[in-house]
Design an enzyme around this catalytic site. Structure first.
Site, mmCIF file in Angstrom:
data_model
loop_
_atom_site.group_PDB
_atom_site.id
_atom_site.type_symbol
_atom_site.label_atom_id
_atom_site.label_comp_id
_atom_site.label_asym_id
_atom_site.label_seq_id
_atom_site.Cartn_x
_atom_site.Cartn_y
_atom_site.Cartn_z
ATOM 1 N N GLY A 1 0.951 -1.284 -0.014
ATOM 2 C CA GLY A 1 -0.077 -0.122 0.057
ATOM 3 C C GLY A 1 1.037 1.173 0.107
ATOM 4 C CB CYS A 2 -0.124 4.656 -1.303
ATOM 5 S SG CYS A 2 -1.264 4.922 -0.587
ATOM 6 C CG PHE A 3 -1.146 5.907 3.735
ATOM 7 C CD1 PHE A 3 -0.455 7.054 3.892
ATOM 8 C CD2 PHE A 3 -2.599 5.591 3.508
ATOM 9 C CE1 PHE A 3 -1.566 8.549 3.730
ATOM 10 C CE2 PHE A 3 -3.381 6.782 3.096
ATOM 11 C CZ PHE A 3 -2.984 8.077 3.246
ATOM 12 C CB THR B 1 5.570 2.181 0.403
ATOM 13 O OG1 THR B 1 4.939 1.077 -0.290
ATOM 14 C CG2 THR B 1 6.893 2.503 -0.068
ATOM 15 N N GLY B 2 5.616 4.330 2.367
ATOM 16 C CA GLY B 2 6.424 5.449 3.037
ATOM 17 C C GLY B 2 6.679 5.335 4.468
#
EC number: 1.2.1.38
Lengths: 328, 328, 328, 328
Positions: C142-144, C146-147
């Site tokens: 997921g995007c969140f 990852t960061g």
């Protein structure tokens, strides 16, 4: 090919480096700056970190060692070094205004004397490709004139009046803080500026005349709360009414072989970061609305400069310039 | 005075309630909505929480119990209830397009039959104050025609061509999600829409004619990445050239007694949230650039509606409308 | 290598095509869409006009003819076709949530049964490169997560509590208009959403555990008025205080060999459009602030998916992914 | 009552004048500026054109002739005139940091000696109303501490750790252009700043202690691409878990009588331009997320200053401060 960027600390300098990283034949070997001698390029242009180890150097034009140079300095500064570069056999694209206009028009428009004038091709390749190809020195057009001229070119000779109503992103004002670029004056806001007096009008008039048109030209720029992009709405008043089919066919044909001009309803987003100019046209009889969108820092500056370099040096015209924009 | 807002769930409805909270003589007693019957107003308009206890009701026009009504419903919906309100003696400002145009122009422009036509004053008080004062029913102008007409009015009769190039915030498209209002299509972006076909042109032409002008009118709207505001750049081509002093004096005089029209270089920020229209003008001889800025939801809709109400009901014209904008 | 993008009409599909145009070994041969069969890709993704002639096709997974597939479909849709692709020998990166979590955690988090479960590498290459390399199927994170995970990874095992406070651009909500993406609700605004209940927390916890940490994890996302990018502020409460030099050295060493993780103060602009994750860290003793920035559509989705493809297929890990961001 | 605004050229000065125009008992008679002596206020604050005829004057504190003064000058400048105003019997609200902290904390935090220290009430009326009422001099709190403290106050004494993660609009940096406020650095961007070292933390700690809490406090601010507003996400780690019903009831009760604190999910838009602080809370057991939104220039500065003035002078606490925000 070894390349020097003279005046590399601003937005157009950063953009030249960003784009040239993707060029198969280009190697940036020098990035000059008066004030930042010794500073790593990535400190000023953090988006380039990890991709370049260049360090700004305060190198004089006479000491530049390169095959090709981009002049990304203010007007009047370019004329001081153009001759030196030429003597040293360094082909050059000048992004300043110094060689865009006829001498008398330049001096009147900018209110200064031109101390080192010569004629140079005006680097909109779509209109002046033959002159640019093989040239040793090219004047890179202004951001507004590029978008405006590409919007009106196919219809210019059929018009008696052309009004360019342009809207630009804030990066056109450079990366030095000022009241113009202060967030509180721009964010969630919109305004016109230099309503009748912007210097770029001179370039627009010159190009309209070269297109064989006697149309009167007017220009009003506006400031958008966006970083990049210029959308120009050209209100074209025709000598004789033309139908939609006719004007659309005219544009399609005019730009049929141009990779960087796409016929589609323009938005800033679709061209952002790219060298494309999106254009479309709609007629209501005696008035035609022609709209163009470019990225002011790419097709309006650094990208077109590289397109010119490609033509001057015999590279593929789109070398290093095929990236798509980002949407959203 | 007891007021009903018919169709209160949208942006103009919310804005009427926001502004009327500051009006010394107004008491909003009804806020109608077909879909939100029973829902507290503050659930839809959270900025009003703590300031109103109103609840949306699905009340038919025949059951409205009020002294005054604002019609904030779509065109064709307004004509269905205007008569009922009149019969019941309820003075009304209609924010829809139904009574702004001559019948034939309306039917041609909107492509529908007008089933309950009558003539109504066109509520730009600066131009039609005498007709509005004391009227029982007023047609509130469109957002674009308000700003455009106020920009060009002083010069209209001296012009042969007027091109309105307008830039609007997104709230003009209402509070229902759509591709037009999708953040990914608007944020950090800019584009033209309805390049030659926007319906508001009909109002602009009607007003130019009423000003005694035979100028040809053109109109192209654009969509800004901001919430509120319309900036209109009127490119006015004159029959005879006029100097800057002359046109500026003309504007200063034309609006000398108008509280809501201020002569200063317009920006959206300086008028945001207010009923002001900022106007200024710059001549380059045969072309004059006249620029206006309004808040599309206030002077372009709900604020001007209240200004009309004030005139219709004998209140001070600026009652409830003296708030300053916010900057930044 | 021939590539199919299954579910290509959304932002991640568009981004896969944009990035793969720059990949030396990738040829996108199919772009599927249920609703847009027969529509040119450039009609939906106008930034790709002139660069691709692809047309959307409503092709079933069983009819896909390609060497590699990206699944850019919603969760639960991916599990229905993953098996078919595997049987046909098509290596796959799944951008949905279907194979990111342990089965029981997935079913609890998403409230559905997993009907085709198998274990797949979790494709953050910086943490799981060996598992991804040579795999036939990879779950793209997921995007969140990852960061957030890249921000906290070097310190996770020294912490007792990690609070991820993330701020995302609007494109994370997709290209279908909704109240969430309505300009009037987002523009010039800011808010938190799913304050304690966002599903991505499950991935974050899983990764923290894999890093050998027993820290408690919390997560609150917020919505920014920007198109792209996630900045995550990880508030890390340490078991034992650590000095700035120590934590900074830890991060520098942890990511020393990672091309896509750069140690510099993060901003969204410096990573926009790129596969970079910028990270930096600041200690005040018992609390450390670690901040990361990624482009949610690139390192947070399509770019990382290509990075995984490169590892799975033996290409250079950065193939097609070396472009710099744009600034401004 | 006659009011002087000392240091009226900045955003907080402009905001004081904007708000006081709506105050039934306030008459601004002096607006001072060192640099703009003789300049009409409306030239600097164009949103006030037509509403005020004030002209900036470079008046010394000893020459101020007014009943009440707002000090809108930088820290260290305020302490130089506070005594003079007191001697002349002019009640004062100081918007600078000079009297917000205990002397030793102030000197340590700001790195300067306090040359004219005395104790003053800390003007968050919701927490210190009794001290403010009738006082002759009040220290107006910082923008971040106001929003953060109101978010956490009801729960502070039940917590062992409070992490304030705040996001502010750009106007907090003032109206002087700088790299921080340069559009190209902020527009469509987002970043953290002063990750662990912002001076406002000292006020937050002081208030938490006054609330009877021993919780450790941390603070990280971020810069939003918006003009106005601060949203603070307070991550509150509890000594003992509490259920959602319990914490929500606690907040509802704590603020039951406070007009300016509204319990609803906060967004910047709903409070923009207003003195409201919207607050809500969500528990996941041992962590509670409490979020507040204020307008940094109103409840975070000029509005709260007027609220304090109202209490000091016996006016209704909400006099001049009842306007709704604008949405969108």
């Amino acid at each position: 090919m070894e390349i020097a960027i003279i005046g590399a600390s601003g937005y157009t300098g950063g953009e030249l480096m960003r784009l040239l990283l993707q060029h198969p034949s280009a190697d940036v070997v020098a990035a000059t700056s008066r004030k930042l001698d010794g500073t790593p390029v990535a400190s000023v242009h953090p988006h380039l970190r990890g991709l370049t180890d260049l360090v700004f150097r305060n190198t004089e034009a006479g000491d530049i060692d390169a095959d090709f140079a981009f002049l990304a300095v203010p007007h009047t500064a370019a004329m001081k070094v153009a001759g030196t570069l030429a003597e040293r056999g360094i082909k050059t694209v000048d992004l300043s205004a110094d060689y865009r206009l006829a001498k008398d028009i330049y001096e009147k428009t900018y209110g200064v004397s031109h101390t080192a004038y010569f004629e140079a091709p005006y680097g909109i390749p779509e209109l002046h490709r033959d002159e640019v190809r093989g040239a040793a020195f090219v004047a890179n057009p202004g951001c507004f004139p590029t978008g405006a001229t590409l919007a009106a070119a196919p219809l210019a000779k059929f018009a008696h009046t052309i009004i360019y109503d342009s809207k630009t992103g804030v990066s056109g004002a450079g990366n030095t803080p000022s009241a113009t670029t202060h967030y509180g004056n721009v964010g969630d806001n919109f305004s016109a500026y230099k309503w009748t007096t912007h210097r770029h009008l001179a370039e627009m008039k010159q190009e309209v005349a070269r297109l064989g048109s006697t149309a009167r030209c007017y220009f009003t720029p506006h400031l958008l709360p966006v970083n990049r992009g210029i959308l120009t709405t050209a209100h074209i008043l025709l000598n004789e009414p033309m139908e939609q089919d006719e004007v659309e066919a005219l544009y399609q044909k005019f730009y049929a072989d141009e990779f960087f001009v796409r016929y589609q309803r323009p938005t800033l987003a679709a061209v952002r970061g790219t060298n494309f100019c999106d254009v479309a046209v709609e007629s209501e009889g005696d008035r035609v609305v022609a709209v163009s969108a470019i990225d002011n820092l790419v097709k309006g500056a650094s990208g077109q400069a590289i397109q010119n370099m490609n033509l001057m040096c015999g590279f593929a015209e789109d070398a290093g310039l095929r990236s798509a924009g980002m949407l959203p």
